[in-house]
Enzyme design. Structure first.
Site, PDB file in Angstrom:
ATOM      1  N   ASP A  94       0.833  -1.188   0.000  1.00 19.82           N
ATOM      2  CA  ASP A  94       0.000   0.000   0.000  1.00 19.82           C
ATOM      3  C   ASP A  94       0.881   1.256   0.000  1.00 19.82           C
ATOM      4  O   ASP A  94       1.871   1.325   0.735  1.00 19.82           O
ATOM      5  CB  ASP A  94      -0.863  -0.044   1.269  1.00 19.82           C
TER       6      ASP A  94
ATOM      7  N   GLU B 138       1.797  -0.288  -4.991  1.00 22.96           N
ATOM      8  CA  GLU B 138       0.908   0.822  -5.312  1.00 22.96           C
ATOM      9  C   GLU B 138       1.869   2.002  -5.422  1.00 22.96           C
ATOM     10  O   GLU B 138       2.346   2.522  -4.419  1.00 22.96           O
ATOM     11  CB  GLU B 138      -0.126   1.041  -4.207  1.00 22.96           C
TER      12      GLU B 138
END
Lengths: 709, 112
Positions: free
Chosen positions: A350, A387
């Site tokens: 993330d 990401e």
């Protein structure tokens, strides 16, 4: 073995038998006769081990580490004769409380071990915690003896994956799921047959590291409904599985239950990727709770401003100091632990751009953490997916330091597919890049289409159904006056905002969802779909459902029947992709014939064959993939022709001649209603008119060249 | 917790009374391991076990490993719903023959 003298205590404190411990590994490890406790702190001046009986309000004993038990900056000690199942542990650390210099030691607090492998205190999902408890998140001891038999990470080539992004609780919490323990790892195992039938071969789980669903929980100001930290993008303990996701969490057996889930998924050929959140922790900024890192060694674990405040590149209050060598090692230890102890197949990071920043927040040209992970022997076969952006404005899409290993969530794929499908002008050329696995992003650096995780929807944003049902977000239920969530959705409501009984709108939405599925499944790169998109799951236009433990997130299994036609379409599209290696190349197309088949690997067409229209007003695209170039010429496959008409009227496409005496057969045509929209792979229907194909308004067609015997 | 053993149709049946947890498991293990080692194929009647902790389940798996190492088998009968659910969720159940009663367990061990 029992004769080894280091299995016996040398010291005693308050009736507890002790021995100097081993500094490595950090955390609590079971050793013969006892437990080895080891914790790092560079700036602490003293450390005390605090032991509790399970759930007890007061400590059983507090054992200060004798000075002789400290080696360098590590306190370690073996405590003998503990009942491992009934012990919870934490630490008190003494040291300076001088926030201006980055130190926030507070010996009145009992701290969670950063390396704790299981947590007590949030055993059962949704059970309101006792906030007066002096020790909220309690380290527990775990047996690391799971019987994996012959299980092993599957090591599926990444280009052959079809990823399904899911939330453990949302997947089976809805009453319609009809499982014995809704919302758990065990329930997910019950649903494996559904996943197999869908055809995916990888499940990517939203955070399963222990988090607190009650972090910042609050009533919705208008409805009074409790809002939670539901998705879990706020880690309490990196080494511990979420207990509230385990049917057996109340017995402290979440570790075994999660491992059993992985083992069963592997038996069904499904890989497991974890969504991991190393960019920040649940401690927030200086106003947040002190759980662990802040009190263990604030200055080491967090990126701090020169004044000692928290940098906030995560948008969540603090930023983990990932390129500090200590923190880097913790991330490495953590991933190694999950790869070896839980047989995890890969990780999705993330806001991974943060992992490329130095301790002062500046982007590094050669970030040590990213390099370390890419070259680590234990992680050597794991998928590493970034990401590639963060909340501090750093967007590394296409330029994320890859070291031949890292793939990226391709946000451009998402945006361009959405815009092309809704009929925006100027998108044909961009769509051409996305279909090829984004060589414009990954070609020059030699990364290939395997760098591109293609997706149209993910947990962040609209579901596929909502993407074609809403022009704007409808996040009122989040209690922030619809201010939260992205405004750049490139969505289209197909003529009516939200639910409608209008059959024309409903028909168009079904078609748009199928078109998006076609683009996702015929593009080079790795397709990732969102849980429930195969059955038209809706979040009622909410594009940021992070806080809802309700039907806004739960998968409604009654849609399996209600949207059976869509589900059948998605299943067949996945099966088609997995049956055709020509769709799953690990290298980019060369737009030339390099195997001597008489056709280039990819050729471009439009309403006229051999004449693609890349102009600004073009809303069509057609391409042909030569089967003899499958897997760079190493595999033989059918030649496949795909035409997408994003124009609002039907258009006749002239068809290129199928190679090698073949005839075109129709696999899919989203312009037709179910069940004529698609067939099973291998059952394609011969096409009467081999010269032209009328592709309906906003429709996609897939043809397969086959030799008719 | 206490333990009884008997022979039924030539197969050893172990009857356990009481909870098996981190406190009682070491004692149970000490008593039962020699029985498992000696008889290899056994039925464990859990009908009077109200609770088994993680340590209890590990003890069972240890018996399974000892039995299979000697080409034996372990059948379980009388599991409470909760123990059965816990064993299923954590994967322990997959290792054992599970039968509804001792008679069936004995029969299945003999034929299997």
């Amino acid at each position: 073995m029992d004769s080894r003298i280091d299995f016996y205590p040398t010291h005693e404190y308050a009736g507890y038998k002790l021995r100097p411990g081993r500094p490595y590994p950090f955390g609590a490890s079971l050793v013969p006769g006892g437990v080895n406790f080891s914790i790092f702190s560079r700036h602490a001046t003293a450390c005390t081990l605090v032991l509790f009986e399970k759930h007890a309000p007061k400590p059983l004993v507090e054992i200060p580490f004798p000075q002789s038990f400290r080696i360098g900056n590590v306190y370690s000690m073996v405590v003998f004769g503990l009942d491992c199942e009934n012990i919870e542990y934490g630490y008190r650390l003494e040291g300076p409380n001088d926030p201006g210099r980055g130190h926030r030691f507070d010996k009145t607090r009992i701290l969670l071990d950063p390396y704790a492998k299981a947590i007590g205190g949030r055993d059962i999902w949704g059970k309101v915690p006792d906030w007066n408890d002096m020790f909220q998140y309690r380290g527990r001891l775990v047996f690391e003896d799971f019987d994996w038999e012959d299980d092993h990470a599957l090591e599926t080539p990444i280009e052959d994956l079809v990823i399904y992004e899911a939330h453990v609780r949302s997947f089976t919490r809805h009453p319609s799921s009809r499982v014995k323990f809704p919302g758990t790892y065990a329930a997910l195992v019950e649903k494996i047959p559904y996943l197999k039938q869908l055809g995916i071969n990888c499940i990517e789980l939203m955070p399963v590291y222990e988090f607190d669903e009650f972090e910042n929980s609050r009533p919705n100001p208008s409805t009074g409904e409790t809002l939670y930290n539901y998705w879990g993008y706020s880690t309490v303990a990196f080494f511990a599985p979420k207990s509230g996701y385990a049917a057996t969490g109340k017995f402290g057996m979440q570790v075994d239950e999660l491992k059993n889930m992985v083992k069963h998924l592997h038996k069904s050929g499904i890989e497991v990727i974890l969504d991991v959140v190393f960019n920040h922790t649940a401690e927030g900024n200086e106003k947040g709770p002190t759980i662990s890192f802040r009190g263990v060694d604030n200055n080491t674990y967090y990126m701090l401003t020169p004044e000692g405040y928290y940098f906030n590149f995560s948008g969540c209050g603090n930023t983990l100091n990932c390129n500090n060598p200590i923190v880097r090692n913790m991330v490495l230890d953590c991933l190694r632990y999950w790869a070896s102890e839980y047989h995890i197949d890969g990780f999705r990071f993330d806001l991974a751009a943060i992992l490329g920043r130095d301790p002062w927040g500046a982007p590094l040209p050669n970030p040590p953490l990213l390099e370390t992970l890419a070259f680590d022997p234990v992680l050597g076969k794991c998928k590493l997916i970034a990401e590639a952006w963060d909340a501090g404005g750093l967007n590394m899409l296409g330029s994320f330091p890859a070291y031949g290993r890292w793939a990226e969530w391709n946000g451009k794929f998402r945006d361009h597919v959405r815009r092309f499908l809704r009929g925006d002008s100027g998108m044909a050329g961009k769509m051409g890049q996305r279909i090829q696995g984004s060589p414009d992003l990954y070609g020059s650096s030699g990364r290939g289409p395997t760098a591109s995780i293609n997706f149209v929807t993910c947990h962040d944003g609209f579901t596929m159904c909502d993407l074609f049902s809403y022009n704007g977000k409808h996040n009122e239920a989040n209690g922030e006056n619809n201010r939260d969530g992205s405004d750049d959705n490139f969505s289209w409501n197909c003529g009516n905002e939200g639910d409608t009984g209008n059959p024309e709108v409903q028909w168009l939405r079904q078609k748009m969802m199928k078109n998006a599925t076609v683009l996702l499944m015929v593009s080079q790169g790795i397709p990732m779909m969102l849980m429930g998109d195969e059955i038209g799951r809706t979040q009622k236009g909410n594009n940021n459902t992070y806080c809802h433990d309700s039907g806004l997130n739960w998968m409604d299994w009654s849609l399996v029947e209600k949207n059976a036609g869509l589900l059948r379409f998605v299943r067949n599209m996945i099966a088609f992709r997995r049956a055709h290696p020509v769709l799953c190349s690990s290298t980019h197309f060369q737009n030339r014939d390099y195997v001597g088949s008489g056709l280039a690997d990819i050729t471009w067409h439009g309403v006229q064959k051999w004449n693609a229209d890349w102009s600004n007003d073009s809303r069509v695209l057609a391409f042909m993939l030569d089967g003899n170039h499958a897997k760079g010429g190493a595999a033989k496959d059918n030649t496949i022709y795909v035409a997408i008409n994003s124009y609002w009227e039907g258009l006749s496409f002239s068809l290129p001649e199928p190679p090698r005496g073949g005839k075109w057969h129709v696999f899919a045509n989203t312009g037709l209603a179910s069940p004529n929209d698609i067939c099973q792979p291998g059952m394609e229907i011969p096409l009467k008119n081999q010269n032209d194909f009328l592709v309906g308004p906003r429709s996609a067609v897939i043809l397969v060249a086959k030799v008719v015997c | 917790m206490n333990i009884e053993t008997r022979i039924q149709d030539g197969i050893t049946v172990i009857l356990i009374h009481g909870e098996i947890d981190g406190k009682t498991a070491p004692d149970a293990q000490e008593k039962l391991l020699p029985v498992v080692a000696a008889h290899k194929t056994i039925v464990m009647d859990m009908g009077d076990v109200p609770f088994m902790s993680s340590a209890g389940l590990r003890m069972m798996l240890l018996f399974y490993r000892h039995a299979t190492a000697a080409n034996g088998k372990v059948a379980l009968v009388g599991l409470s719903e909760q123990i059965r659910d816990t064993m299923a969720a954590t994967g322990f159940l997959d290792f054992f023959v599970v039968s509804v009663n001792v008679q069936e367990a004995v029969a299945s061990l003999k034929t299997g």
